[in-house]
Design an enzyme around this catalytic site. Sequence first.
Site, PDB file in Angstrom:
ATOM      1  N   ASN A  23       0.798  -1.217   0.000  1.00  0.00           N
ATOM      2  CA  ASN A  23       0.000   0.000   0.000  1.00  0.00           C
ATOM      3  C   ASN A  23       0.836   1.275   0.000  1.00  0.00           C
ATOM      4  O   ASN A  23       0.308   2.366  -0.222  1.00  0.00           O
ATOM      5  CB  ASN A  23      -0.954   0.026   1.188  1.00  0.00           C
ATOM      6  N   TYR A 179      14.947  -4.338  16.010  1.00  0.00           N
ATOM      7  CA  TYR A 179      14.795  -4.214  14.555  1.00  0.00           C
ATOM      8  C   TYR A 179      15.918  -4.953  13.830  1.00  0.00           C
ATOM      9  O   TYR A 179      15.675  -5.705  12.884  1.00  0.00           O
ATOM     10  CB  TYR A 179      14.800  -2.738  14.154  1.00  0.00           C
TER      11      TYR A 179
END
Length: 312
Positions: A23, A179
Amino acid sequence: MHSWTLDDMPDLSGTTAVVTGANSGIGAVTALVLARSGARTILACRDPERGGRALDAVRRAAPGSDTRLVALDLADLSSVAEAAGRITKETDGRLDLLVNNAGVMALPLLRTADGFEMQFGTNHLGHFALTHHLLPLLGTDAPSRVVTVSSLAHRMGRIDFAGLDGLDAEDGYNKWRAYAQSKLANLLFTAELQRRADAAGRPILSLAAHPGLSATELGQAGPRLAGRPWAAKLERATRLYTQPPSAGALPTLYAATLPGALGGSYYGPRLLGETRGGPAPARMSARAQDMDTARALWDVSARLTGTDADAI
């Protein structure tokens, strides 16, 4: 030396591709280019509204393309299983390309629906489970590719099997350590998937890519969730020295379509320490090439996601 560009994209007519996180950012560019190149392209997105807008944008930019939308929340294993079932129906039982692109970065300590640390749970475990659910579609009557998007940050990562929840006994939660661990896990998954596909004689190429320093929305979610909107604005200012998503997507598209690519290969930008430029082979850390860790991570990931470690 010739620098690979979108002009080098092959005709993908007759193929089917799935792109997670399609998206926005690199995922949106990847999905659009694949659709323009003739692939039936499935946009797998968490937010139905944003996914719908992305689908409309692809259809406008690639009129006549076969593009579809599937809801996928990688932070919820039940959603992953439902999305895989929907993809199976949409693809008629054959998938040529799976791009594990979606991700989150530097979030405050959050949990997935299943209780995992959000970055490890989304970036690695969600894609691990999705790939497993889609294995019956891969390499059925022609070779298939799985491209998993990692990061330069993997070089700072290490897999702490006692701390997959992102917590350290001494200094608590470090969002960047979490992360980096998740992005290292992406590369270890890539390598182990290829090893297992080879051992099983399955015509699957497992490859990885990273976008260098690219201007996307990835870095803004963390500051917003931590209640620091000023930090999100500061992150946007870094776009003065980063490359656009259209350039950041090139290594992913290169890995997805390069003729003669070898399983387990890793690609990124070729210039300025792999931060920008056309795609080329990228450097993996020594930890990313530790096959004992890759095997162990595979088994742990299968247990955590409730998938069959020996399915391939």
